[in-house]
Motif scaffolding. Structure first.
Motif, PDB file in Angstrom:
ATOM      1  N   ASP A 438       0.802  -1.226   0.000  1.00 48.37           N
ATOM      2  CA  ASP A 438       0.000   0.000   0.000  1.00 48.37           C
ATOM      3  C   ASP A 438       0.834   1.274   0.000  1.00 48.37           C
ATOM      4  OD1 ASP A 438      -2.242  -1.493  -0.076  1.00 48.37           O
ATOM      5  OD2 ASP A 438      -2.708  -1.355   2.057  1.00 48.37           O
ATOM      6  N   ARG A 502       0.618 -10.260   6.234  1.00 43.83           N
ATOM      7  CA  ARG A 502       0.513  -8.805   6.379  1.00 43.83           C
ATOM      8  C   ARG A 502       1.291  -8.321   7.597  1.00 43.83           C
ATOM      9  NH1 ARG A 502      -5.032  -5.324   7.471  1.00 43.83           N
ATOM     10  NH2 ARG A 502      -4.068  -3.251   7.283  1.00 43.83           N
ATOM     11  N   ASP A 520       2.308  -1.319   4.350  1.00 42.99           N
ATOM     12  CA  ASP A 520       1.178  -2.189   4.653  1.00 42.99           C
ATOM     13  C   ASP A 520       0.846  -2.953   3.378  1.00 42.99           C
ATOM     14  OD1 ASP A 520      -0.861  -3.445   5.901  1.00 42.99           O
ATOM     15  OD2 ASP A 520      -2.005  -1.634   6.405  1.00 42.99           O
ATOM     16  N   SER A 522      -2.379  -4.874   0.974  1.00 38.62           N
ATOM     17  CA  SER A 522      -3.748  -5.298   0.693  1.00 38.62           C
ATOM     18  C   SER A 522      -3.665  -6.655   0.024  1.00 38.62           C
ATOM     19  CB  SER A 522      -4.442  -4.284  -0.215  1.00 38.62           C
ATOM     20  OG  SER A 522      -4.539  -3.022   0.426  1.00 38.62           O
ATOM     21  N   MET A 546      -8.367  -8.056  -3.716  1.00 37.11           N
ATOM     22  CA  MET A 546      -7.292  -7.207  -3.186  1.00 37.11           C
ATOM     23  C   MET A 546      -7.690  -5.746  -3.270  1.00 37.11           C
ATOM     24  SD  MET A 546      -4.707  -5.014  -4.311  1.00 37.11           S
ATOM     25  CE  MET A 546      -4.375  -5.507  -5.998  1.00 37.11           C
ATOM     26  N   GLN A 549     -10.118  -4.848  -0.552  1.00 34.48           N
ATOM     27  CA  GLN A 549      -9.453  -4.639   0.726  1.00 34.48           C
ATOM     28  C   GLN A 549      -8.687  -3.329   0.732  1.00 34.48           C
ATOM     29  OE1 GLN A 549      -5.893  -6.852   2.715  1.00 34.48           O
ATOM     30  NE2 GLN A 549      -7.743  -8.113   3.014  1.00 34.48           N
ATOM     31  N   LYS A 550      -8.030  -2.992  -0.389  1.00 31.52           N
ATOM     32  CA  LYS A 550      -7.313  -1.720  -0.461  1.00 31.52           C
ATOM     33  C   LYS A 550      -8.288  -0.563  -0.273  1.00 31.52           C
ATOM     34  CE  LYS A 550      -3.960  -1.200  -3.384  1.00 31.52           C
ATOM     35  NZ  LYS A 550      -2.833  -0.734  -2.538  1.00 31.52           N
ATOM     36  N   HIS A 553      -9.102  -0.334   3.355  1.00 30.88           N
ATOM     37  CA  HIS A 553      -7.996   0.279   4.103  1.00 30.88           C
ATOM     38  C   HIS A 553      -8.045   1.799   3.984  1.00 30.88           C
ATOM     39  CE1 HIS A 553      -5.329  -3.567   4.000  1.00 30.88           C
ATOM     40  NE2 HIS A 553      -6.391  -3.695   4.788  1.00 30.88           N
ATOM     41  N   ARG A 554      -8.342   2.273   2.783  1.00 27.88           N
ATOM     42  CA  ARG A 554      -8.392   3.725   2.583  1.00 27.88           C
ATOM     43  C   ARG A 554      -9.548   4.348   3.374  1.00 27.88           C
ATOM     44  NH1 ARG A 554      -7.459   3.733  -3.992  1.00 27.88           N
ATOM     45  NH2 ARG A 554      -5.201   3.260  -3.934  1.00 27.88           N
TER      46      ARG A 554
END
Length: 564
Positions: A438, A502, A520, A522, A546, A549-550, A553-554
């Protein structure tokens, strides 16, 4: 024990034979590349000298514009200056001349060091030939002859084709060498024919080059026309002869070398069933009853009408010297072992066959995409050298050079191999993790590519340490990695492994000037066969998850920042 010695020798020979095939073909490709470069250099001389005498139009700077023509000299002195300049452009002697549409002729030819032949034709049709030491020196008349350039083949062919045209290879009766001529029609900007500019070059330099090539003991290289007539050869033999008043070219089928004759016969047989493609290198085994020999040939073609075939052949036996020596040494040890205990002989047999089997499996794995086995061969003999060569070959073909993990093609090939080995009784099951770093782009942009490379190398190392023996990791490009988890069928297990990975990737990375980088990841998960039956579908599913998930995360990162 005698059977033991023979068995050892046989396995050594088989391993060496596989290796020598690769070495022989690599040697062939290197030789063919050198021959192609030498041929291009030889022919470049004629083409570049013509461009000095009659330059090509300069392409327009803007689309749709008119090309700019460099005026062709109207005065004899200016034309003579161009001929002298063209003649001195290359070290190889050449004959540069111009036949005008009005019947005029002017030519300059270097006979030897500081001796030139100068030819000119007067309006009455007489051609005068002089010797002189260089531009501006006193000419000495050596011959007067009737000569009409407009009736010569080089003139007529260029006019008919209206472009640069190669002549057939010809023989120089006076100097007894082969040569070739490149002719080019010259037009005014109004497309009025002014004449034909021509450059003739000798081809002896090609034979000199081939004979100087570092070929193996039984290796040959030669260049022929489509008719089979020899142009140059590495074999120390004449390629033409004087038969009374005739100067006769020799055909490759008449060579004193059996390998040259058989190579030409195989080439003819190939051309009867398939068409030679310009520039395509064809490699195949030579059809001979002698030692195994590899053959390669390539068609050298250009739009000016040139069609030459470069041919090279090399015997595998030239690379078997060290392996043969090993065979003889092993046989001798086997006979000595007859007087020793059976236990010692059995130990030697296991020691030798173990490493040979490793090499055999390694050679097969490279060809069919299997995971490359660990050789663990620490020897200083020929087998040790072969093991080192296999390892270097595997590393170059299969791994990413920066991170030393698998590359994309090797990763996919290994999964395909595992799928082929799967059966209904024991079907293949696995999970794919698609990983994207990331924070890598920010580190790469802020601290530079060198620091970014450190992050990628560290991430790849962390991934390798986090996986089991049967798992594998590959770099798919940029900051993206893909992990193969063997035997994982449960999504929750795959996600727990992803979380473990991770956590590994979250460890700080030491950078330049005491900096510590934190990345990090994803990670998207896909299961086979639940999420797809082919690798492309699995990669797409894992990639999409993926990105989900990214995105999460954002969102979480944005929410934390707002609370702060």
């Amino acid at each position: 024990m005698l059977c033991l010695a023979v068995t050892i020798g046989w396995f050594l020979y088989r391993a060496g034979d596989d290796a020598t095939e690769v070495l022989a073909r690599n040697a062939l490709m290197d030789t063919m590349n050198r021959v192609g470069q030498a041929t291009d250099r030889q022919l470049l001389g004629a083409r570049e000298t013509l461009r000095v005498v009659a330059p090509d139009p300069i392409p327009p700077a803007e689309k749709g514009g008119q090309p700019a023509y460099i005026p062709f000299p109207k005065e004899r002195a200016a034309l003579e200056e161009r001929l002298w300049l063209a003649n001195s452009l290359f070290d190889d002697p050449s004959y540069v001349y111009f036949g005008g549409a009005d019947g005029s002729f002017l030519g300059v030819k270097q006979e030897e060091m500081n001796l030139f032949m100068y030819s000119t034709r007067d309006p009455q049709g007489k051609n005068y030939v002089y010797h002189l030491r260089g531009p501006g020196t006193t000419p000495v008349l050596i011959a007067t002859q009737d000569y009409e350039p407009r009736n010569r083949p080089w003139y007529r062919q260029a006019i008919e084709r209206k472009q640069e045209t190669w002549s057939p290879v010809f023989t120089d009766f006076r100097l007894k060498f082969l040569g070739i001529t490149l002719s080019k029609p010259v037009y005014s900007p109004e497309h009025v024919l002014l004449g034909v500019a021509t450059s003739s070059i000798g081809l002896q330099r090609l034979s000199d080059f081939l004979q100087a090539l570092p070929l193996t003991r039984n290796g040959v290289a030669f260049i022929i026309e489509m008719s089979g007539d020899l142009i140059a050869t590495s074999v120390n033999e004449p390629i033409h002869k004087v038969d009374g008043a005739n100067f006769v070219r020799l055909n490759a089928g008449q060579s004193t070398s059996p390998i040259v004759r058989q190579s030409y016969a195989d080439l003819v047989a190939y051309m009867k069933t398939q068409k030679l493609e310009p520039g395509k290198l064809v490699v195949q085994s030579l059809q001979t009853d002698g030692p195994k020999t590899e053959l390669a040939f390539r068609l050298h073609h250009d739009t000016a009408g040139l069609d030459w075939v470069a041919v090279s052949a090399v015997s595998r036996s030239d690379f078997l010297g060290s392996v043969t020596g090993g065979v003889y040494q092993t046989l001798l040890l086997g006979f000595i072992a007859v007087c020793m205990t059976f236990v010692l002989g059995f130990a030697i047999l296991r020691w030798v066959l173990r490493d040979i089997r490793k090499l055999t499996l390694a050679a097969k794995s490279i060809g069919n995409g299997e995971p490359f086995p660990s050789l663990n061969i620490d020897r200083r003999d020929e087998i040790g050298q072969l093991a080192q060569s296999f390892q270097e070959m595997e590393r170059n073909l299969r791994t990413d050079r920066l991170t030393n993990v698998l590359n994309r093609d090797s990763f996919i090939a290994q999964i395909d191999f595992r799928r082929r080995k799967g059966t209904e009784v024991a079907p293949l099951q696995f999970a794919l993790l698609f990983i994207d770093l990331d924070k890598f782009k920010a580190i790469n942009d802020q601290y530079g590519h060198d620091e970014g490379d450190k992050v990628l190398i560290s991430a790849a190392s962390q991934l390798q340490h986090a996986l089991r023996k049967d798992d594998s990791v590959a770099r798919f490009g940029g900051d993206e990695f893909v992990v193969y988890l063997h035997g994982v069928t449960d999504e929750n297990i795959a996600k727990s492994i992803a979380e473990k990975i991770r956590n590994f990737l979250n460890q700080p990375i030491e950078g330049r000037d005491g900096n510590q980088y934190h990345v990090d990841a994803s990670i998207g998960v896909a299961l086979f066969p639940q999420d797809g039956l082919d690798i492309e579908t699995l990669l797409r599913v894992a990639d999409e998850r993926m990105f989900e998930q990214k995105r999460m995360h954002r969102i979480l990162s944005y929410g934390v920042n707002r609370e702060i």
